[in-house]
Design a protein around this motif. Structure first.
Motif, PDB file in Angstrom:
ATOM      1  N   LEU A  80       0.833  -1.285  -0.109  1.00 11.60           N
ATOM      2  CA  LEU A  80       0.045   0.127   0.068  1.00 11.60           C
ATOM      3  C   LEU A  80       0.909   1.147   0.043  1.00 11.60           C
ATOM      4  CD1 LEU A  80      -3.077   0.464  -0.152  1.00 11.60           C
ATOM      5  CD2 LEU A  80      -3.035   0.820   2.566  1.00 11.60           C
ATOM      6  N   GLY A  81       1.901   1.227   0.805  1.00 12.17           N
ATOM      7  CA  GLY A  81       2.929   2.252   0.861  1.00 12.17           C
ATOM      8  C   GLY A  81       3.318   2.813  -0.745  1.00 12.17           C
ATOM      9  N   THR A  82       3.711   1.709  -1.429  1.00 12.07           N
ATOM     10  CA  THR A  82       4.215   1.867  -2.763  1.00 12.07           C
ATOM     11  C   THR A  82       3.334   2.714  -3.600  1.00 12.07           C
ATOM     12  OG1 THR A  82       5.638   0.098  -2.636  1.00 12.07           O
ATOM     13  CG2 THR A  82       5.178   0.860  -4.729  1.00 12.07           C
ATOM     14  N   VAL A  83       1.871   2.098  -3.228  1.00 11.57           N
ATOM     15  CA  VAL A  83       0.952   2.763  -4.161  1.00 11.57           C
ATOM     16  C   VAL A  83       0.653   4.489  -3.887  1.00 11.57           C
ATOM     17  CG1 VAL A  83      -1.602   2.685  -4.885  1.00 11.57           C
ATOM     18  CG2 VAL A  83      -0.372   0.633  -4.646  1.00 11.57           C
ATOM     19  N   ARG A  84       0.672   4.633  -2.309  1.00 12.92           N
ATOM     20  CA  ARG A  84       0.350   5.803  -2.062  1.00 12.92           C
ATOM     21  C   ARG A  84       1.610   6.897  -2.265  1.00 12.92           C
ATOM     22  NH1 ARG A  84       0.550   4.735   3.035  1.00 12.92           N
ATOM     23  NH2 ARG A  84      -1.683   4.466   2.969  1.00 12.92           N
ATOM     24  N   ARG A  85       2.760   6.404  -2.606  1.00 10.79           N
ATOM     25  CA  ARG A  85       3.961   7.051  -3.040  1.00 10.79           C
ATOM     26  C   ARG A  85       3.912   7.415  -4.521  1.00 10.79           C
ATOM     27  NH1 ARG A  85       6.805   3.994   0.676  1.00 10.79           N
ATOM     28  NH2 ARG A  85       7.243   2.389  -0.859  1.00 10.79           N
ATOM     29  N   ARG A  86       3.449   6.452  -5.119  1.00 11.02           N
ATOM     30  CA  ARG A  86       3.186   6.680  -6.760  1.00 11.02           C
ATOM     31  C   ARG A  86       2.047   7.585  -6.938  1.00 11.02           C
ATOM     32  NH1 ARG A  86       4.620   3.019 -10.576  1.00 11.02           N
ATOM     33  NH2 ARG A  86       4.134   4.966 -12.018  1.00 11.02           N
ATOM     34  N   LEU A  87       1.116   7.455  -6.380  1.00 11.53           N
ATOM     35  CA  LEU A  87      -0.224   8.459  -6.400  1.00 11.53           C
ATOM     36  C   LEU A  87       0.291   9.865  -5.855  1.00 11.53           C
ATOM     37  CD1 LEU A  87      -3.224   6.401  -5.046  1.00 11.53           C
ATOM     38  CD2 LEU A  87      -2.458   6.862  -7.471  1.00 11.53           C
ATOM     39  N   ASP A  88       1.058  10.111  -4.871  1.00  9.39           N
ATOM     40  CA  ASP A  88       1.741  11.404  -4.356  1.00  9.39           C
ATOM     41  C   ASP A  88       2.595  11.971  -5.547  1.00  9.39           C
ATOM     42  OD1 ASP A  88       0.034  11.365  -2.250  1.00  9.39           O
ATOM     43  OD2 ASP A  88       1.628  10.521  -0.925  1.00  9.39           O
ATOM     44  N   LYS A  89       3.444  11.199  -6.294  1.00 14.28           N
ATOM     45  CA  LYS A  89       4.266  11.700  -7.176  1.00 14.28           C
ATOM     46  C   LYS A  89       3.343  12.344  -8.381  1.00 14.28           C
ATOM     47  CE  LYS A  89       8.574  10.290  -6.427  1.00 14.28           C
ATOM     48  NZ  LYS A  89       9.567  11.203  -6.621  1.00 14.28           N
ATOM     49  N   LEU A  90       1.938  11.732  -8.650  1.00 10.39           N
ATOM     50  CA  LEU A  90       1.206  12.186  -9.528  1.00 10.39           C
ATOM     51  C   LEU A  90       0.484  13.640  -9.077  1.00 10.39           C
ATOM     52  CD1 LEU A  90      -0.684   9.138 -11.049  1.00 10.39           C
ATOM     53  CD2 LEU A  90       1.402  10.518 -12.150  1.00 10.39           C
ATOM     54  N   VAL A  91       0.510  13.729  -7.925  1.00  9.73           N
ATOM     55  CA  VAL A  91       0.017  15.043  -7.171  1.00  9.73           C
ATOM     56  C   VAL A  91       0.936  16.054  -7.465  1.00  9.73           C
ATOM     57  CG1 VAL A  91      -0.655  16.114  -5.118  1.00  9.73           C
ATOM     58  CG2 VAL A  91      -1.711  13.735  -5.560  1.00  9.73           C
ATOM     59  N   LEU A  95      -1.375  16.050 -11.953  1.00  6.96           N
ATOM     60  CA  LEU A  95      -2.003  15.435 -12.533  1.00  6.96           C
ATOM     61  C   LEU A  95      -3.199  14.744 -11.673  1.00  6.96           C
ATOM     62  CD1 LEU A  95       0.499  13.058 -14.524  1.00  6.96           C
ATOM     63  CD2 LEU A  95      -1.142  14.609 -15.408  1.00  6.96           C
ATOM     64  N   LEU A  96      -3.035  14.885 -10.421  1.00 10.96           N
ATOM     65  CA  LEU A  96      -4.078  14.324  -9.266  1.00 10.96           C
ATOM     66  C   LEU A  96      -4.328  15.564  -8.269  1.00 10.96           C
ATOM     67  CD1 LEU A  96      -3.289  10.887  -8.605  1.00 10.96           C
ATOM     68  CD2 LEU A  96      -4.767  11.391 -10.215  1.00 10.96           C
ATOM     69  N   ASN A  97      -5.265  15.550  -7.660  1.00  9.78           N
ATOM     70  CA  ASN A  97      -5.647  16.358  -6.533  1.00  9.78           C
ATOM     71  C   ASN A  97      -5.772  15.427  -5.358  1.00  9.78           C
ATOM     72  OD1 ASN A  97      -5.163  18.999  -7.694  1.00  9.78           O
ATOM     73  ND2 ASN A  97      -7.230  19.047  -8.454  1.00  9.78           N
ATOM     74  N   VAL A  98      -5.666  15.985  -4.187  1.00  8.85           N
ATOM     75  CA  VAL A  98      -6.222  15.590  -3.049  1.00  8.85           C
ATOM     76  C   VAL A  98      -7.187  16.083  -2.325  1.00  8.85           C
ATOM     77  CG1 VAL A  98      -5.434  14.659  -0.779  1.00  8.85           C
ATOM     78  CG2 VAL A  98      -3.652  14.956  -2.384  1.00  8.85           C
ATOM     79  N   TYR A  99      -8.212  15.448  -1.666  1.00  2.62           N
ATOM     80  CA  TYR A  99      -9.563  15.863  -1.430  1.00  2.62           C
ATOM     81  C   TYR A  99      -9.173  16.685  -0.363  1.00  2.62           C
ATOM     82  CZ  TYR A  99     -14.297  15.807   0.588  1.00  2.62           C
ATOM     83  OH  TYR A  99     -15.481  16.188   1.043  1.00  2.62           O
ATOM     84  N   SER A 100      -9.853  18.017  -0.637  1.00  2.00           N
ATOM     85  CA  SER A 100      -9.307  19.122   0.466  1.00  2.00           C
ATOM     86  C   SER A 100     -10.109  19.072   1.838  1.00  2.00           C
ATOM     87  CB  SER A 100      -9.920  20.543  -0.406  1.00  2.00           C
ATOM     88  OG  SER A 100     -11.259  20.204  -0.577  1.00  2.00           O
ATOM     89  N   ASN A 101     -11.046  18.336   1.956  1.00  2.00           N
ATOM     90  CA  ASN A 101     -11.709  18.442   3.230  1.00  2.00           C
ATOM     91  C   ASN A 101     -11.086  17.247   4.002  1.00  2.00           C
ATOM     92  OD1 ASN A 101     -13.343  18.530   5.606  1.00  2.00           O
ATOM     93  ND2 ASN A 101     -15.384  17.964   4.335  1.00  2.00           N
ATOM     94  N   LEU A 102      -9.963  17.703   4.634  1.00  2.00           N
ATOM     95  CA  LEU A 102      -9.331  16.718   5.537  1.00  2.00           C
ATOM     96  C   LEU A 102     -10.242  16.133   6.467  1.00  2.00           C
ATOM     97  CD1 LEU A 102      -5.873  18.164   5.567  1.00  2.00           C
ATOM     98  CD2 LEU A 102      -6.502  16.434   3.864  1.00  2.00           C
TER      99      LEU A 102
END
Length: 218
Positions: A80-91, A95-102
């Motif tokens: 899961l950590g690898t996937v999260r890091r890959r997605l954060d690279k796209l952020v 290319l990706l946004n993180v949902y703003s309502n934390l």
């Protein structure tokens, strides 16, 4: 462990995102001229960009946004950590946004993602660049300055200078390597963030340098 290119990962994210999101209309609670105002868009987009409450009308964040676990379950990744890091690279690349309502993410490390609001051509350019693929000429031309032979002044031999910036020089002579003249000129233009109609550009400049006459006499 399986690896995916950024283009492949983006395709997985997009497929899941557009499969689980529907276009909905949500009343804003305001009226104009006795008409109830509303906003329309994909569920996740409304939650991310509008003052819209979670609920049945728009959906719950965990149902409409992308989580690292969604990608883990849809790919051959095992961590899961690898996937999260890959997605954060796209952020990081926009290319990706993180949902703003934390406040909607109960455990602080749980991030929810959605595709950034970009034109498809910008997405393609960015993905090609990240994966080290040549960017198609049709997409490059939108980010480079188009020039014509009239923008160049003959310097000497096969060398031409850009009138508005004499430091930019284009050599329309025979390249020393195995490239064609057009390919060599195209590469020089790209290096200077320029683009041109290569057929006409090369022929016109070589004619002005008397190189086409020399070829016809050989």
């Amino acid at each position: 462990m399986a690896t995916y290119s950024d283009l492949e990962l983006w395709a997985v994210v997009s497929a899941i995102y557009y499969d689980r999101n529907e276009i909905v209309t949500y009343p804003t609670g305001e009226t104009r001229g006795h008409v109830q105002e509303a906003v329309t868009g994909l569920q996740a987009e409304l939650l991310h960009t509008e003052s819209v409450e979670e609920g049945e009308d728009v959906g719950q964040p965990g149902e409409v946004f992308i989580t690292p676990r969604d990608i883990l379950e849809s790919t051959n990744y095992t961590e899961l950590g690898t996937v999260r890091r890959r997605l954060d690279k796209l952020v990081d690349d926009g290319l990706l946004n993180v949902y703003s309502n934390l406040t909607s993410t109960p455990n602080g490390g749980h991030r929810l993602y959605l595709p950034a609001n970009l034109g498809h051509q910008e997405v393609v350019r960015t993905l090609h660049d990240r994966d080290g693929r040549p960017i198609p000429e049709s997409l490059q031309s939108e980010t480079r300055t188009h020039v014509t032979p009239n923008d160049f002044t003959h310097s000497e031999g096969a060398i031409f200078e850009l009138e508005r910036d004499r430091t930019v020089q284009i050599d329309v002579g025979e390249p020393a390597d195995s490239r064609s003249i057009q390919a060599a000129v195209g590469d020089q233009l790209t290096e200077n963030d320029l683009t041109a109609d290569l057929n006409n550009f090369v022929y016109t400049l070589r004619t002005r340098a008397n190189l086409t006459e020399r070829e016809s006499s050989e």
